[in-house]
Design an enzyme around this catalytic site. Structure first.
Site, PDB file in Angstrom:
ATOM      1  N   HIS A 157      32.921  45.739  39.227  1.00 32.71           N
ATOM      2  CA  HIS A 157      34.008  46.505  38.597  1.00 32.71           C
ATOM      3  C   HIS A 157      34.470  45.819  37.321  1.00 32.71           C
ATOM      4  O   HIS A 157      34.773  44.630  37.323  1.00 32.71           O
ATOM      5  CB  HIS A 157      35.192  46.629  39.563  1.00 32.71           C
ATOM      6  CG  HIS A 157      34.974  47.649  40.630  1.00 32.71           C
ATOM      7  ND1 HIS A 157      35.998  48.236  41.325  1.00 32.71           N
ATOM      8  CD2 HIS A 157      33.836  48.197  41.112  1.00 32.71           C
ATOM      9  CE1 HIS A 157      35.506  49.105  42.183  1.00 32.71           C
ATOM     10  NE2 HIS A 157      34.198  49.095  42.093  1.00 32.71           N
ATOM     11  N   PRO A 188      48.319  40.216  50.148  1.00 26.98           N
ATOM     12  CA  PRO A 188      47.015  40.702  49.652  1.00 26.98           C
ATOM     13  C   PRO A 188      47.054  41.419  48.300  1.00 26.98           C
ATOM     14  O   PRO A 188      46.003  41.803  47.787  1.00 26.98           O
ATOM     15  CB  PRO A 188      46.558  41.665  50.759  1.00 26.98           C
ATOM     16  CG  PRO A 188      47.797  42.062  51.475  1.00 26.98           C
ATOM     17  CD  PRO A 188      48.756  40.925  51.355  1.00 26.98           C
ATOM     18  N   LYS A 222      43.510  37.880  46.703  1.00 26.35           N
ATOM     19  CA  LYS A 222      43.206  36.461  46.501  1.00 26.35           C
ATOM     20  C   LYS A 222      42.860  35.666  47.765  1.00 26.35           C
ATOM     21  O   LYS A 222      42.298  34.565  47.663  1.00 26.35           O
ATOM     22  CB  LYS A 222      44.406  35.764  45.827  1.00 26.35           C
ATOM     23  CG  LYS A 222      44.592  36.167  44.390  1.00 26.35           C
ATOM     24  CD  LYS A 222      43.512  35.581  43.512  1.00 26.35           C
ATOM     25  CE  LYS A 222      43.343  36.326  42.234  1.00 26.35           C
ATOM     26  NZ  LYS A 222      42.014  36.775  41.927  1.00 26.35           N
ATOM     27  N   TYR A 270      43.494  37.842  37.924  1.00 23.05           N
ATOM     28  CA  TYR A 270      42.779  38.722  38.859  1.00 23.05           C
ATOM     29  C   TYR A 270      41.302  38.337  38.954  1.00 23.05           C
ATOM     30  O   TYR A 270      40.726  38.337  40.045  1.00 23.05           O
ATOM     31  CB  TYR A 270      42.934  40.184  38.427  1.00 23.05           C
ATOM     32  CG  TYR A 270      42.577  41.171  39.521  1.00 23.05           C
ATOM     33  CD1 TYR A 270      43.515  41.528  40.484  1.00 23.05           C
ATOM     34  CD2 TYR A 270      41.306  41.736  39.597  1.00 23.05           C
ATOM     35  CE1 TYR A 270      43.191  42.428  41.499  1.00 23.05           C
ATOM     36  CE2 TYR A 270      40.975  42.634  40.602  1.00 23.05           C
ATOM     37  CZ  TYR A 270      41.929  42.977  41.550  1.00 23.05           C
ATOM     38  OH  TYR A 270      41.607  43.865  42.556  1.00 23.05           O
TER      39      TYR A 270
END
Ligand code: RFL
Ligand code: PHB
Length: 395
Positions: free
Chosen positions: A76, A296, A300, A388
């Site tokens: 992604h 969540p 991570k 992220y």
């Protein structure tokens, strides 16, 4: 009679952290014994994380278990944040040059187990009464019961990879162990369904009715979550109620593409931030959920466990191959400085994306202002993106 065994590193827990450590050490010629209070089928079926950082993928490659991940994982380039149906894309590739890979934790553990077991790795499943002992001596032991018989493993080091409810953390004396915790006043209700995902990328949505997340496991299997009450029971959430709530929270434009179906897994997870310090006591090392929990929202938990193992395996390999104890001595400090930054990001994302029952109108305005700032500032978007995709191991 007690059965006595010897190894270099006794690993308590065969979740992703314990399995990966065993594989990395084995690849470097270091012997391990792995014990778990569950069995392999149970561990392989636990539905949990779904998003892997590039560093996690690299660790799987280094361990020699990334073939299926490369075949089946979905790469992604970005994900969406949404507020009351307004979507903002965080373009991970453009902002950081990196991507994430969607591949379930179930698959990660299956791949790790398959290789370790094919190579003859030593495992004890369904163990009970696990007690790590003599941790500050040069001959630590792990005592446990297996098949009704007492077993003692003598080793050089013990790796506590036994998750949040394990015994390793509490083997550190209470006057040395320090813990930090925040419990969030809600949970996540998650479902899996055999339907294509609503969008090609993940959507994290904040709506007046609460948080929702659209995720996936493959092009034909979706994973969805909604924020729920902390005391809710899955029985309160028949499929119809779940889909209706999800539709409202993601907004009509996104919901128009939602394909619903029977859920085949439905569970509620509490949200918690937790850190235990130090992560080393004598010859015991803690790694993964045994030492820290993140909510969540930043995806991570699994990635942090893998990062710990990358640092721990390097420390142990240096010790065995070059008798260099430098990394062992700095393990706790090195790992914790990264852990706290990941805790911060997971806490920030959780604060931004959920409806808190006690939030004042001022705090709601702050949330909205932060979202607008992220949508308008490339710097703010990049700060989210770089966390992220995963912070570096050695900054
Ligand atoms: P694990 O996976 O919990 O594995 C620990 C292993 O230790 C065993 N064990 C013992 N063995 C021997 N003796 C004892 N006394 C023992 N006590 C426990 C257990 O049976 C188990 O096999 O920890 P590890 O390896 O550190 O891996 C961490 C990840 O599993 C975890 O961070 C993530 O799954 C967290 N997490 C999620 N992370 C995400 O990034 N995204 C998610 O959507 C997500 N969902 C979740 C989650 C964790 C959950 N938990 C812990 C209940 C959903 C749930 C429900
Ligand atoms: C998941 O697919 O289970 C998932 C994805 C992203 C998260 C949490 C869970 O932040």
């Amino acid at each position: 009679m007690t059965k006595a065994l010897t190894t270099s590193v006794c690993i308590i827990g065969s979740g992703p952290a314990g399995l990966l450590l065993s594989q990395m050490l084995s690849n470097a010629g270091i012997d391990t014994i792995v014990i778990d209070r569950q069995n392999r089928a149970h561990i392989e079926s636990r539905i949990r994380a779904g998003v892997l950082e590039q560093g996690t993928v690299k660790a799987m490659e280094d361990a020699g278990v990334a073939d299926r991940l490369h075949r089946e994982g979905l790469v992604h380039d970005g994900f969406d944040l949404a507020f009351d149906g307004i979507r903002h894309r965080i373009n991970l590739r453009a902002l950081t040059g990196k991507t994430v890979t969607v591949y379930g934790q179930t698959e990660v553990t299956k791949d790790l187990f398959a290789k370790r077991i094919a190579e003859g790795g030593r495992f004890f499943f369904d163990v009970a009464d696990v007690v790590p002992a003599d941790l500050t001596t040069d001959r630590p032991q792990v005592h446990f019961m297996h098949d009704g018989e007492p077993v003692t493993v003598f080793c050089d080091y013990v790796a506590g990879c036994d998750g949040f409810h394990g015994v390793s953390r509490n083997a550190i004396p209470a006057d040395i162990l320090k813990t930090y915790e925040r419990i969030y006043p809600f949970g996540w209700l998650g479902v899996l369904t055999e339907r294509p995902p609503v969008s090609d990328e993940l959507i994290y949505a904040n709506h007046d009715r609460g948080f929702a997340l659209c995720s996936m496991r493959s092009e034909t299997r979706s994973r969805y979550y909604v924020q729920c009450g902390i005391d809710d029971d899955v029985a309160d959430w028949p499929d119809d109620r779940f889909w209706e709530e999800l539709r409202m929270r993601i907004g009509p434009e996104t919901a128009a593409h939602l394909q619903t179906g029977p859920s085949f897994e439905k569970s509620i997870a509490p949200l918690r931030s937790f850190v235990a310090e130090p992560m080393r006591y004598g010859n015991l090392f803690l790694a993964g959920d045994a030492a820290h929990i993140v909510p969540p929202t930043g995806a991570k938990g699994l990635n942090l466990a893998v990062a710990d193992i990358r640092i721990l395996s390097r420390a142990l390999i240096e010790r065995y191959q070059r008798n260099d104890t430098r990394y062992i001595n700095t393990y706790s400090q090195t790992v914790l400085s990264r852990v706290w930054k990941v805790e911060r990001f997971s806490w920030q994302m959780s604060n931004l994306m959920h409806q808190f029952p006690d939030n004042t109108p001022f705090e709601k305005k702050m949330q909205r202002a932060e979202f607008e700032y992220v949508t308008q500032s490339e710097a703010a978007s990049r700060a989210i993106a770089e966390n992220y995709v995963g912070l570096p191991l050695d900054p």
